[in-house]
Design an enzyme around this catalytic site. Structure first.
Site, short mmCIF file in Angstrom:
data_model
loop_
_atom_site.label_atom_id
_atom_site.label_comp_id
_atom_site.label_asym_id
_atom_site.label_seq_id
_atom_site.Cartn_x
_atom_site.Cartn_y
_atom_site.Cartn_z
N GLU A 138 0.54 -12.19 -3.88
CA GLU A 138 0.20 -11.79 -5.24
C GLU A 138 -1.10 -12.47 -5.67
O GLU A 138 -1.25 -13.69 -5.52
CB GLU A 138 1.31 -12.18 -6.21
CG GLU A 138 2.60 -11.38 -6.05
CD GLU A 138 2.61 -10.11 -6.87
OE1 GLU A 138 1.58 -9.82 -7.56
OE2 GLU A 138 3.62 -9.39 -6.84
N HIS A 176 0.12 -2.72 -2.19
CA HIS A 176 1.39 -2.32 -2.81
C HIS A 176 1.36 -0.82 -3.13
O HIS A 176 2.35 -0.11 -2.96
CB HIS A 176 1.61 -3.14 -4.08
CG HIS A 176 3.02 -3.10 -4.58
ND1 HIS A 176 3.38 -3.61 -5.80
CD2 HIS A 176 4.16 -2.61 -4.02
CE1 HIS A 176 4.69 -3.44 -5.98
NE2 HIS A 176 5.18 -2.85 -4.92
N ASP A 186 -1.45 -1.20 -7.49
CA ASP A 186 -2.06 -2.51 -7.27
C ASP A 186 -2.22 -2.79 -5.78
O ASP A 186 -1.44 -2.28 -4.99
CB ASP A 186 -1.23 -3.62 -7.94
CG ASP A 186 0.18 -3.76 -7.36
OD1 ASP A 186 0.94 -2.78 -7.44
OD2 ASP A 186 0.51 -4.83 -6.84
#
Length: 267
Positions: A138, A176, A186
């Site tokens: 992330e 993703h 994203d």
């Protein structure tokens, strides 16, 4: 005297929180690890439907799971601290192996060999359980601004190690949005996929696109690349978010077709 005692206790608790605000999630992590160790080490077998109970004879030929994909996300939150809080609360049911802050700080939240909950309902090619085969990264970014140079430098350093440690194929470093085209967008169009591809992390189309042959089947090619094409419009848009970032839509024009052909040929 009694009030003084309570004040000392309160100050101690406050200082403990400052030292490690994630001590409760750390404790829970260690507790879960111990539970999994016990489960994995259990040599008991379960009876079958025909009443037979398998006999246990241990093999010496095994190892831990091997991650084969890296999935890159942006957090869509406002700060690293907000993301860390989200990932350390059990009620959120979401996590990742790594979080990289805007200033380049890398936070590891889960051992690489364990299964994080980052992909959700997603697939890539014939793999319908991406979480079981991937490492989730992330990036601290709200989705509306460029990624910082420090952040991308740290990402490259992390990808370099992961690719080497687990022999992850070049084309298995994905977004993703690639694995969940109908749900996710994203990392955003600001993400520098072209720069990463130049370093060996993912593919990128040729500068001079070859014209796709008349018989070229776009939907079939997208499936071969890895996209779920049940919603073809979403698959096209996800492809363009990755490879044609100035035109993120579902328009299937000549440039899009030729770009799909270029990536298809690299598979």
């Amino acid at each position: 005297m009694k009030n003084y005692f309570y004040a000392i206790i309160a100050l101690f608790i406050l200082n403990s929180c400052k030292i490690n605000p994630y001590r409760l999630s750390d404790r829970s992590y260690k507790k879960q690890i111990k539970a999994y160790q016990k489960s994995i080490g259990n040599a008991d077998t379960k009876p079958l439907e025909n009443g037979q109970t398998p006999k246990w004879i241990s093999t010496v030929n095994f190892n831990l799971r091997k991650p084969n994909f890296v999935v890159i996300h942006h957090t869509a939150q406002d700060s690293l601290q907000q993301t860390l809080r989200t990932f350390t609360l059990s009620k959120t049911q979401v996590s990742a192996h790594y979080v990289i802050s805007d200033d380049g700080t890398v936070v590891q939240m889960l051992n690489d060999y364990l299964r994080a909950w980052h992909g959700g309902n997603a697939s890539w090619g014939k793999n319908t359980d991406i979480n079981s085969a991937s490492i989730g990264i992330e990036l601290d970014n709200n989705g509306f601004e460029p990624f910082s140079e420090a952040q991308i430098n740290s990402l490259v350093a992390l990808l370099t190690r992961l690719k080497k440690d687990y022999n992850i194929p070049t084309n298995n470093i994905i977004a993703h949005s690639d694995i969940a085209p109908s749900r996710k967008a994203d990392p955003s169009a600001f993400f520098p996929w072209k720069n990463l591809a130049a370093l060996g992390f993912g593919f990128w189309p040729e500068d001079q696109l070859e014209k796709a042959p008349d018989y070229f089947n776009v939907e079939q090619a997208l499936r071969i690349i890895g996209y779920n094409t049940q919603n073809l419009s979403s698959a096209i848009k996800a492809f363009k978010l990755h490879y044609i970032q100035t035109e993120v839509d579902d328009t299937l024009d000549e440039k899009t077709i030729n770009t799909i052909y270029s990536i298809y040929k690299k598979q």
